[in-house]
Scaffold this motif. Sequence first.
Motif, PDB file in Angstrom:
ATOM      1  N   TYR A 113       0.902  -1.034   0.195  1.00 60.92           N
ATOM      2  CA  TYR A 113       0.141   0.148  -0.185  1.00 60.92           C
ATOM      3  C   TYR A 113       0.785   1.248   0.010  1.00 60.92           C
ATOM      4  O   TYR A 113       1.913   1.280   0.822  1.00 60.92           O
ATOM      5  N   PRO A 114       0.577   2.092  -0.973  1.00 63.48           N
ATOM      6  CA  PRO A 114       1.297   3.438  -0.890  1.00 63.48           C
ATOM      7  C   PRO A 114       1.410   4.131   0.188  1.00 63.48           C
ATOM      8  O   PRO A 114       0.219   4.475   0.886  1.00 63.48           O
ATOM      9  N   PHE A 115       2.547   4.884   0.717  1.00 62.55           N
ATOM     10  CA  PHE A 115       2.873   5.651   1.812  1.00 62.55           C
ATOM     11  C   PHE A 115       2.305   7.472   1.305  1.00 62.55           C
ATOM     12  O   PHE A 115       3.104   7.866   0.323  1.00 62.55           O
ATOM     13  N   PHE A 116       1.544   7.960   1.827  1.00 64.07           N
ATOM     14  CA  PHE A 116       1.229   9.002   1.459  1.00 64.07           C
ATOM     15  C   PHE A 116       1.580  10.234   2.571  1.00 64.07           C
ATOM     16  O   PHE A 116       1.007  10.086   3.642  1.00 64.07           O
ATOM     17  N   LYS A 117       2.533  11.325   2.176  1.00 72.73           N
ATOM     18  CA  LYS A 117       2.830  12.040   3.443  1.00 72.73           C
ATOM     19  C   LYS A 117       1.684  13.373   3.483  1.00 72.73           C
ATOM     20  O   LYS A 117       2.160  14.408   2.886  1.00 72.73           O
ATOM     21  N   VAL A 118       0.588  13.040   3.634  1.00 70.56           N
ATOM     22  CA  VAL A 118      -0.432  14.054   3.785  1.00 70.56           C
ATOM     23  C   VAL A 118      -1.261  14.128   5.061  1.00 70.56           C
ATOM     24  O   VAL A 118      -0.777  13.229   5.960  1.00 70.56           O
ATOM     25  N   SER A 119      -2.075  14.911   5.356  1.00 70.21           N
ATOM     26  CA  SER A 119      -2.836  14.964   6.739  1.00 70.21           C
ATOM     27  C   SER A 119      -3.677  13.530   6.940  1.00 70.21           C
ATOM     28  O   SER A 119      -3.899  12.933   6.010  1.00 70.21           O
ATOM     29  N   ILE A 120      -4.160  13.478   8.169  1.00 71.59           N
ATOM     30  CA  ILE A 120      -4.631  12.219   8.491  1.00 71.59           C
ATOM     31  C   ILE A 120      -5.980  12.198   8.046  1.00 71.59           C
ATOM     32  O   ILE A 120      -6.441  11.107   7.601  1.00 71.59           O
ATOM     33  N   ASP A 121      -6.608  13.178   7.637  1.00 65.13           N
ATOM     34  CA  ASP A 121      -7.956  13.322   7.015  1.00 65.13           C
ATOM     35  C   ASP A 121      -7.918  12.789   5.583  1.00 65.13           C
ATOM     36  O   ASP A 121      -8.690  11.882   5.109  1.00 65.13           O
ATOM     37  N   GLU A 122      -6.746  13.284   4.861  1.00 62.87           N
ATOM     38  CA  GLU A 122      -6.467  12.874   3.425  1.00 62.87           C
ATOM     39  C   GLU A 122      -6.217  11.359   3.487  1.00 62.87           C
ATOM     40  O   GLU A 122      -6.621  10.780   2.324  1.00 62.87           O
ATOM     41  N   LYS A 123      -5.447  10.852   4.393  1.00 61.23           N
ATOM     42  CA  LYS A 123      -5.002   9.542   4.521  1.00 61.23           C
ATOM     43  C   LYS A 123      -6.266   8.732   4.561  1.00 61.23           C
ATOM     44  O   LYS A 123      -6.190   7.610   3.849  1.00 61.23           O
ATOM     45  N   ARG A 124      -7.380   8.870   5.405  1.00 62.72           N
ATOM     46  CA  ARG A 124      -8.525   8.284   5.497  1.00 62.72           C
ATOM     47  C   ARG A 124      -9.191   8.109   4.250  1.00 62.72           C
ATOM     48  O   ARG A 124      -9.588   7.162   3.881  1.00 62.72           O
ATOM     49  N   GLU A 125      -9.231   9.481   3.592  1.00 61.94           N
ATOM     50  CA  GLU A 125      -9.978   9.402   2.302  1.00 61.94           C
ATOM     51  C   GLU A 125      -9.423   8.496   1.226  1.00 61.94           C
ATOM     52  O   GLU A 125     -10.144   7.903   0.574  1.00 61.94           O
ATOM     53  N   LEU A 126      -7.998   8.653   1.231  1.00 65.44           N
ATOM     54  CA  LEU A 126      -7.491   7.980   0.190  1.00 65.44           C
ATOM     55  C   LEU A 126      -7.556   6.075   0.415  1.00 65.44           C
ATOM     56  O   LEU A 126      -7.798   5.500  -0.286  1.00 65.44           O
ATOM     57  N   TYR A 127      -7.480   5.897   1.815  1.00 61.69           N
ATOM     58  CA  TYR A 127      -7.744   4.543   1.996  1.00 61.69           C
ATOM     59  C   TYR A 127      -9.163   3.878   1.772  1.00 61.69           C
ATOM     60  O   TYR A 127      -9.602   2.946   1.277  1.00 61.69           O
ATOM     61  N   ARG A 128     -10.107   4.857   2.065  1.00 57.91           N
ATOM     62  CA  ARG A 128     -11.542   4.302   1.837  1.00 57.91           C
ATOM     63  C   ARG A 128     -11.553   4.518   0.401  1.00 57.91           C
ATOM     64  O   ARG A 128     -12.624   3.463  -0.279  1.00 57.91           O
ATOM     65  N   ARG A 129     -11.027   4.825  -0.580  1.00 57.64           N
ATOM     66  CA  ARG A 129     -10.969   4.623  -2.019  1.00 57.64           C
ATOM     67  C   ARG A 129     -10.194   3.388  -2.527  1.00 57.64           C
ATOM     68  O   ARG A 129     -10.487   2.770  -3.516  1.00 57.64           O
ATOM     69  N   LEU A 130      -9.016   3.312  -1.913  1.00 57.13           N
ATOM     70  CA  LEU A 130      -7.964   2.517  -2.446  1.00 57.13           C
ATOM     71  C   LEU A 130      -8.048   1.050  -1.704  1.00 57.13           C
ATOM     72  O   LEU A 130      -7.899  -0.192  -2.372  1.00 57.13           O
ATOM     73  N   GLY A 131      -8.660   1.117  -0.521  1.00 54.71           N
ATOM     74  CA  GLY A 131      -8.650  -0.063   0.264  1.00 54.71           C
ATOM     75  C   GLY A 131      -9.540  -1.261  -0.504  1.00 54.71           C
ATOM     76  O   GLY A 131      -9.185  -2.410  -0.654  1.00 54.71           O
ATOM     77  N   PRO A 132     -10.675  -0.803  -1.009  1.00 51.54           N
ATOM     78  CA  PRO A 132     -11.524  -1.825  -1.747  1.00 51.54           C
ATOM     79  C   PRO A 132     -10.824  -2.228  -2.799  1.00 51.54           C
ATOM     80  O   PRO A 132     -11.295  -3.480  -3.449  1.00 51.54           O
TER      81      PRO A 132
END
Length: 410
Positions: free
Chosen positions: A133-152
């Motif tokens: 899974y890629p590591f994103f150096k962004v805010s925690i809210d952005e990380k959550r949103e990215l995982y919400r999209r990429l996790g599935p």
Amino acid sequence: MSDVHLGAKKYGERIIYEDIFVAFEESLEAVRRDHAEVLVISGDLFDAPHPDNTTLVRALKLIKNFVSHGIKVVAAHGEHDTPGRREHSLLSLMSEAIEGFYAPSLLGAGNLTGSQLVDLTTVKLNGVAFMVYPFFKVSIDEKRELYRRLGPLYDSRARELRRDGIKSVFIAHMPVDPVFPFVDETVTSVRSFPRVSYVALGHIHKREINYEKFADGNLWYAYPGSLYPLDIKEARETHKRGPLLVDLSSDEATVSEVPVTVREHYVIPVTIKEPGSVYYDLKGAVSKIMKSPNSQPLVHLDITALPGIPTRLIEAEANRIAKEFNLIVIPHVTRAVDESASLPRGEARTSIDIVKMLQEIVGNDEFTAKVVLELAAAAAEGEEDAVDSALEKLTSWPKSLEILRRLSAS
């Protein structure tokens, strides 16, 4: 394994730098002895994105020798070894230069479909798909949103692979609920993991090996924890150090510990009430340690000192004690309030919670408030190492960075 932090120079102690390399080398040797086929490093192989040349050369020699024995390495990026700017990381360069070392990255990939992104970050070795899974150096809210999209997307691919009889491992460097104690700082929960054969995690330095129950079986996941105790908090942890051995030959993964020996760490509380007693208070504390003649333990002195006792005096006496007892001594000084100080007659003592006051300023984040207070105290004392330590804590905590950016802009 995860959170190796090669190159870390905690508290200015060269011995810690060397100890980390020794632990890493012994871990690689242990992996070889156990005839593992693939070594997974779940982030923060290095302590900084641009380590010094000495650290880089030593690490490259160890890894090149390791993969020459036929064992592959799959590495995820973490916050410490990911550059802040959009540039290729050291891990990405190592992936290009060392055969058998893989560290997928999205930098320079351009616009990708969901399927292409998963393909780009998946490494297939020995019949197993390692999904990094890629590591994103962004805010925690952005990380959550990215995982919400990429996790599935990763979950869908894992289920496809399972139908084809191919096992998969999901590798991620992130804090998850319920393992991480601060729910507001977690990216996701263990319930949202892709339905792979095993989940290899990094970021949390305390070891956690567990499983989540699903209707179709148990999903094992683990944080190996830091390879070496990096600060006084980690020195208090008693879990084993070293890699984990994961067997995927059965329907359900089995996880076993492969312990390596690291230097003994002790945390000893000490209270100092007057300048004249500093040496004797410290000596009385460390004399309690029963050590073998051939060992040199690392001792964290958790010192509570009343105002008026110079930090430099405490450090000088700690250094004297270290030489006398053949120890490595790191003093951590906290200032206590002198309750015996007198007040004008008729006035009541008012209790001021400085941390609570700072919390209100920094948006109710206790960690940031405490570190800001620690930074202020270190700066007032002129303690350069303590200042560096506090700044490192702030920059390694995404929420702290967000808060400081907000305050600087206001």
